[in-house]
Scaffold this motif. Structure first.
Motif, PDB file in Angstrom:
ATOM      1  N   LYS A 178       8.644  -5.904   6.847  1.00  0.00           N
ATOM      2  CA  LYS A 178       7.142  -5.726   7.142  1.00  0.00           C
ATOM      3  C   LYS A 178       5.887  -5.764   6.108  1.00  0.00           C
ATOM      4  O   LYS A 178       4.908  -5.957   6.575  1.00  0.00           O
ATOM      5  CB  LYS A 178       7.253  -4.456   8.019  1.00  0.00           C
ATOM      6  CG  LYS A 178       8.138  -4.457   9.033  1.00  0.00           C
ATOM      7  CD  LYS A 178       8.007  -2.919   9.924  1.00  0.00           C
ATOM      8  CE  LYS A 178       8.933  -3.091  11.087  1.00  0.00           C
ATOM      9  NZ  LYS A 178       8.987  -1.835  11.784  1.00  0.00           N
ATOM     10  N   LEU A 179       6.406  -5.604   5.020  1.00  0.00           N
ATOM     11  CA  LEU A 179       5.410  -5.402   3.979  1.00  0.00           C
ATOM     12  C   LEU A 179       4.994  -6.976   3.516  1.00  0.00           C
ATOM     13  O   LEU A 179       3.733  -6.986   3.239  1.00  0.00           O
ATOM     14  CB  LEU A 179       5.920  -4.879   2.515  1.00  0.00           C
ATOM     15  CG  LEU A 179       6.239  -3.340   2.657  1.00  0.00           C
ATOM     16  CD1 LEU A 179       6.902  -2.800   1.486  1.00  0.00           C
ATOM     17  CD2 LEU A 179       5.109  -2.279   2.958  1.00  0.00           C
ATOM     18  N   GLY A 180       5.718  -7.721   3.901  1.00  0.00           N
ATOM     19  CA  GLY A 180       5.111  -9.252   3.675  1.00  0.00           C
ATOM     20  C   GLY A 180       5.209  -9.396   2.187  1.00  0.00           C
ATOM     21  O   GLY A 180       5.737  -8.744   1.481  1.00  0.00           O
ATOM     22  N   PRO A 181       4.861 -10.555   1.982  1.00  0.00           N
ATOM     23  CA  PRO A 181       4.936 -11.125   0.259  1.00  0.00           C
ATOM     24  C   PRO A 181       3.704 -10.333  -0.448  1.00  0.00           C
ATOM     25  O   PRO A 181       2.672  -9.839   0.388  1.00  0.00           O
ATOM     26  CB  PRO A 181       4.282 -12.644   0.459  1.00  0.00           C
ATOM     27  CG  PRO A 181       3.835 -12.788   1.827  1.00  0.00           C
ATOM     28  CD  PRO A 181       4.455 -11.737   2.716  1.00  0.00           C
ATOM     29  N   ILE A 182       3.822  -9.992  -1.367  1.00  0.00           N
ATOM     30  CA  ILE A 182       2.902  -9.276  -2.251  1.00  0.00           C
ATOM     31  C   ILE A 182       1.496 -10.206  -2.094  1.00  0.00           C
ATOM     32  O   ILE A 182       1.430 -11.226  -2.668  1.00  0.00           O
ATOM     33  CB  ILE A 182       3.453  -9.275  -3.819  1.00  0.00           C
ATOM     34  CG1 ILE A 182       2.494  -8.247  -4.448  1.00  0.00           C
ATOM     35  CG2 ILE A 182       3.547 -10.471  -4.576  1.00  0.00           C
ATOM     36  CD1 ILE A 182       3.006  -7.544  -5.828  1.00  0.00           C
ATOM     37  N   ASN A 183       0.384  -9.309  -2.008  1.00  0.00           N
ATOM     38  CA  ASN A 183      -0.881 -10.209  -1.941  1.00  0.00           C
ATOM     39  C   ASN A 183      -1.562  -9.934  -3.067  1.00  0.00           C
ATOM     40  O   ASN A 183      -1.141  -9.356  -4.127  1.00  0.00           O
ATOM     41  CB  ASN A 183      -1.484  -9.169  -0.684  1.00  0.00           C
ATOM     42  CG  ASN A 183      -1.807  -7.863  -0.673  1.00  0.00           C
ATOM     43  OD1 ASN A 183      -2.095  -7.353  -1.885  1.00  0.00           O
ATOM     44  ND2 ASN A 183      -1.729  -7.181   0.265  1.00  0.00           N
ATOM     45  N   PHE A 184      -2.768 -10.383  -3.195  1.00  0.00           N
ATOM     46  CA  PHE A 184      -3.658 -10.400  -4.261  1.00  0.00           C
ATOM     47  C   PHE A 184      -3.937  -9.057  -4.834  1.00  0.00           C
ATOM     48  O   PHE A 184      -3.929  -8.711  -6.104  1.00  0.00           O
ATOM     49  CB  PHE A 184      -4.866 -11.375  -4.273  1.00  0.00           C
ATOM     50  CG  PHE A 184      -5.825 -11.500  -5.387  1.00  0.00           C
ATOM     51  CD1 PHE A 184      -5.372 -12.504  -6.262  1.00  0.00           C
ATOM     52  CD2 PHE A 184      -7.039 -10.551  -5.441  1.00  0.00           C
ATOM     53  CE1 PHE A 184      -6.429 -12.456  -7.450  1.00  0.00           C
ATOM     54  CE2 PHE A 184      -7.684 -10.562  -6.525  1.00  0.00           C
ATOM     55  CZ  PHE A 184      -7.520 -11.436  -7.614  1.00  0.00           C
ATOM     56  N   ALA A 185      -4.217  -8.097  -3.860  1.00  0.00           N
ATOM     57  CA  ALA A 185      -4.566  -6.988  -4.293  1.00  0.00           C
ATOM     58  C   ALA A 185      -3.385  -5.959  -4.904  1.00  0.00           C
ATOM     59  O   ALA A 185      -3.648  -5.319  -6.010  1.00  0.00           O
ATOM     60  CB  ALA A 185      -5.147  -6.037  -2.786  1.00  0.00           C
ATOM     61  N   GLU A 186      -2.188  -6.325  -4.139  1.00  0.00           N
ATOM     62  CA  GLU A 186      -1.102  -5.434  -4.795  1.00  0.00           C
ATOM     63  C   GLU A 186      -0.753  -6.061  -6.347  1.00  0.00           C
ATOM     64  O   GLU A 186      -0.379  -5.538  -7.317  1.00  0.00           O
ATOM     65  CB  GLU A 186       0.227  -5.773  -3.935  1.00  0.00           C
ATOM     66  CG  GLU A 186       0.227  -4.893  -2.888  1.00  0.00           C
ATOM     67  CD  GLU A 186       1.379  -4.987  -1.930  1.00  0.00           C
ATOM     68  OE1 GLU A 186       2.081  -4.114  -1.971  1.00  0.00           O
ATOM     69  OE2 GLU A 186       1.188  -6.093  -1.079  1.00  0.00           O
ATOM     70  N   GLY A 187      -0.976  -7.562  -6.581  1.00  0.00           N
ATOM     71  CA  GLY A 187      -0.662  -8.008  -7.810  1.00  0.00           C
ATOM     72  C   GLY A 187      -1.452  -7.462  -8.684  1.00  0.00           C
ATOM     73  O   GLY A 187      -1.252  -7.517  -9.753  1.00  0.00           O
ATOM     74  N   SER A 188      -2.773  -7.340  -8.232  1.00  0.00           N
ATOM     75  CA  SER A 188      -3.999  -7.106  -9.473  1.00  0.00           C
ATOM     76  C   SER A 188      -3.712  -5.589  -9.636  1.00  0.00           C
ATOM     77  O   SER A 188      -3.797  -5.333 -11.063  1.00  0.00           O
ATOM     78  CB  SER A 188      -5.221  -7.261  -8.726  1.00  0.00           C
ATOM     79  OG  SER A 188      -5.471  -8.517  -8.268  1.00  0.00           O
ATOM     80  N   ILE A 189      -3.500  -4.723  -8.711  1.00  0.00           N
ATOM     81  CA  ILE A 189      -3.063  -3.241  -9.284  1.00  0.00           C
ATOM     82  C   ILE A 189      -2.004  -3.087  -9.993  1.00  0.00           C
ATOM     83  O   ILE A 189      -2.049  -2.514 -11.112  1.00  0.00           O
ATOM     84  CB  ILE A 189      -2.939  -2.473  -7.764  1.00  0.00           C
ATOM     85  CG1 ILE A 189      -4.132  -2.457  -7.257  1.00  0.00           C
ATOM     86  CG2 ILE A 189      -2.246  -1.015  -8.314  1.00  0.00           C
ATOM     87  CD1 ILE A 189      -5.065  -1.322  -7.766  1.00  0.00           C
ATOM     88  N   ALA A 190      -0.702  -4.138  -9.822  1.00  0.00           N
ATOM     89  CA  ALA A 190       0.512  -3.979 -10.706  1.00  0.00           C
ATOM     90  C   ALA A 190       0.050  -4.508 -11.960  1.00  0.00           C
ATOM     91  O   ALA A 190       0.385  -3.688 -12.967  1.00  0.00           O
ATOM     92  CB  ALA A 190       1.663  -4.937 -10.069  1.00  0.00           C
ATOM     93  N   PHE A 191      -0.961  -5.545 -12.221  1.00  0.00           N
ATOM     94  CA  PHE A 191      -1.248  -6.097 -13.532  1.00  0.00           C
ATOM     95  C   PHE A 191      -2.064  -5.038 -14.156  1.00  0.00           C
ATOM     96  O   PHE A 191      -1.764  -4.805 -15.496  1.00  0.00           O
ATOM     97  CB  PHE A 191      -2.146  -7.335 -13.282  1.00  0.00           C
ATOM     98  CG  PHE A 191      -2.982  -7.768 -14.655  1.00  0.00           C
ATOM     99  CD1 PHE A 191      -2.067  -8.186 -15.629  1.00  0.00           C
ATOM    100  CD2 PHE A 191      -4.110  -7.322 -14.838  1.00  0.00           C
ATOM    101  CE1 PHE A 191      -2.821  -8.771 -16.733  1.00  0.00           C
ATOM    102  CE2 PHE A 191      -4.594  -7.652 -16.096  1.00  0.00           C
ATOM    103  CZ  PHE A 191      -3.923  -8.294 -16.900  1.00  0.00           C
TER     104      PHE A 191
END
Length: 603
Positions: A331-344
């Motif tokens: 349900k979370l779906g693929p990692i989006n741009f915001a999540e990827g940015s926060i992770a970075f």
């Protein structure tokens, strides 16, 4: 009638207990001002007043933390211009940057993705699932607050448990099932979700059966499942408390230690984000493993039947739990741009803090003027970027597409969200601790108290470390860990100088010991959240927490006398611990040559 009057009066007193504490405590402590040396007596009056208010919460913790601003100047202990700056030292900015980063992680749900991914990896057998829960909670609490970690992990745990064992109310009902007597025709029992059915009694032997199981077996199985359920609930707050010790920003006492080191020993630069992590992370891993073994043993997770693959009803329930985790993750779906940015930015935040001045290699801070760049500088730089970095992937075509939306872009974090998520009361609490420490230092109170601790000079240092850790671990069961370390750390620092032991040898165990509050629901907010679920009893926490405290004390003692000694040169009394501006009470005291606290006493 008289007893009823007394009872009513007692209830009335209980209703106004906080007001009575606020009025009576200052009056009871008044003799301190007149019976002790002037400055020391006044400072001790303020310290004890704040300690009582903190322990009883007669005033909100943050309000009590601000009392030095009004009491220190008016009582002639410390001028206002020296008190107020203590409330926003660079240590507070490091803590604030960690809180802001945590709020951004929570805003975009990255913490939930991490948690579910770990649970997918470890599987759903109870022993391994408890380990997965503990690992996830510990890792998240290194960066998020312990309270937020517990609040996020408990709903996930409950969802998995319901898939494994079914409805909790039904499970409790099954625990009460008794062997039915012959002559009853039918009784309704519930088992695992996949087995719910009406069970009939075999008229020949009078035994209740479900897939060949008797009522006694059903009850035994349900009691076991209830034990595992409790183990799941209790492991999360404990792991969160343990995980918070691994980083400087993980829990407030770690930052109190840094602030008071800078106040007492300005020349001491041994503790920073990287060096603390290098010491505390192995300690956290060791304690976490011991805690997992104890909780799994106590609550039934360590069981060969559960750790070895076997096709039975439990295996079917485990498959359902696995499906729940998979579905939640899907349900979370693929990692989006915001999540990827926060992770970075989260990884960059951690890497820059680790490598600024790691001590064992040259850090990047050497590119700047010596002493100018601190961990606070690093933290604020990274979190400032979050307030303007876009949460949607930038597109060059947007500029040329007339049909594209013209709404303003949304940054990764808004100031409104940061204001809502950051616990500003903790910032004030930290400041109050630094102000109290400054008052104890300037007034000579810490040196005065340290001089009365001479009997401890006859205790071997390794034993003193265990005693200090145990004492603070017990005290923090009844008071907040921040308030506990604020009260005792100045005295412990003075004690170390008094007996000529490296101050870090006493101060680090005291700091970590304040996070080992496992025995009572009121000890920490994570404990309270788990207890509020209604499935844990006080005796469950006391029984589990008592051994947890012992394991924690032994782990800290081992760490301090092995890799901690090598990292911080704990066997020597350092030059930075010989302050020239401290009370002469410390520097003039001489110890006999056979004192175990002489430099040669540390093996």
């Amino acid at each position: 009638m008289e007893m009823e009057t007394i009872s009513t009066f007692t209830k009335k007193l209980w209703c106004v207990k906080k007001q009575l504490i606020l009025v009576l405590t200052p009056l009871i402590l008044l003799p301190l001002i007149f019976g002790l040396p002037e400055k020391e007596g006044k400072c001790l009056y303020v310290v004890l007043l704040m300690a009582v208010f903190w322990c009883t919460e007669a005033l909100p913790l943050a309000v009590t933390a601000m009392l030095p601003v009004c009491l220190f100047p008016t009582m002639g202990i410390l001028p206002s211009k020296k008190v107020c700056p203590q409330y926003f030292l660079d240590t507070n900015f490091l803590f604030l940057s960690g809180l802001v980063m945590a709020s951004a992680i929570e805003e975009w749900g990255l913490h939930r993705r991490i948690a579910l991914k770990v649970l997918k990896i470890v599987g759903v057998k109870p022993a391994w699932l408890i380990l997965g829960m503990m690992n996830t909670s510990a890792f998240l609490s290194m960066w998020l607050s312990n309270t937020a970690t517990t609040a996020m992990m408990l709903p996930i745990a409950n969802a998995i448990l319901e898939s494994l064992f079914g409805d909790l109310a039904t499970l409790k009902e099954n625990c009460k099932v008794k062997e039915e007597t012959e002559g009853q025709s039918q009784v309704k029992l519930h088992s695992l979700p996949s087995e719910k059915q009406i069970l009939s009694i075999d008229g020949t032997d009078g035994m209740v059966r479900s897939n060949g199981r008797t009522a006694q077996e059903i009850r035994t199985e349900s009691e076991y499942q209830m034990k595992v359920w409790k183990g799941f609930l209790i492991c999360i707050p404990y792991a969160a408390s343990i995980g918070g010790t691994a980083t400087l920003t993980g829990t407030a006492p770690n930052l109190i230690l840094i602030g008071q080191l800078k106040s007492y020993f300005p020349e001491c630069d041994l503790i920073n984000f990287g060096s603390w992590f290098a010491f505390a992370f192995p300690l956290m891993v060791l304690f976490l493993i011991l805690a997992w073994l104890w909780i799994s043993f106590l609550y039934g997770g360590l069981n060969t039947r559960l750790c070895v693959k076997k096709q039975d009803e439990r295996a079917q329930a485990e498959k359902k739990a696995e499906a729940v985790i998979d579905e939640d993750y899907r349900k979370l779906g693929p990692i989006n741009f915001a999540e990827g940015s926060i992770a970075f930015f989260f990884i960059l935040f951690a890497v820059l803090l680790f490598t600024r001045d790691p001590k064992f290699v040259t850090g990047w801070s050497t590119f700047f003027n010596k002493g100018y760049v601190s961990d606070a500088t690093t933290g604020v730089i990274i979190v400032s970027i979050l307030f303007f970095f876009p949460s949607q992937k930038p597109s060059l075509s947007w500029w040329f597409d007339s049909r594209a939306s013209n709404t303003p872009y949304v940054p990764l974090l808004s100031w409104k969200k940061a204001q809502e998520c950051v616990p500003w009361n903790i910032i004030l609490l930290l400041g109050g601790g630094f102000a109290m420490a400054k008052g104890c230092e300037e007034s000579g109170l810490a040196a005065w108290i340290g001089a009365y601790l001479q009997p401890i000079a006859q205790v071997p240092p390794a034993v003193a470390v265990m005693f200090i850790t145990a004492f603070l671990a017990c005290f923090t069961e009844f008071a907040s860990n921040t308030a506990t370390i604020i009260i005792f750390l100045p005295v412990i620092a003075e004690l170390a100088m008094f007996v000529k032991v490296n101050p870090l040898y006493f101060m680090i165990p005291a700091t970590t010991g304040c996070s080992f509050a496992f025995m009572l629901p009121v000890s920490t907010p994570p404990n309270s959240i788990a207890f509020a679920s209604g499935h844990l009893l006080v005796k469950d926490m006391v029984k589990t927490g008592f051994v947890m405290n012992i394991l924690g004390i032994l782990s800290v003692s081992l760490a301090m006398n092995t890799w901690g000694r090598a990292m911080f040169s704990l066997e020597t009394y350092p030059d930075w611990a010989r302050p020239v501006n401290m009370s002469s009470t410390v520097t003039d005291i001489q110890f006999p040559s056979d004192s175990p606290f002489n430099l040669t006493s540390l093996p």
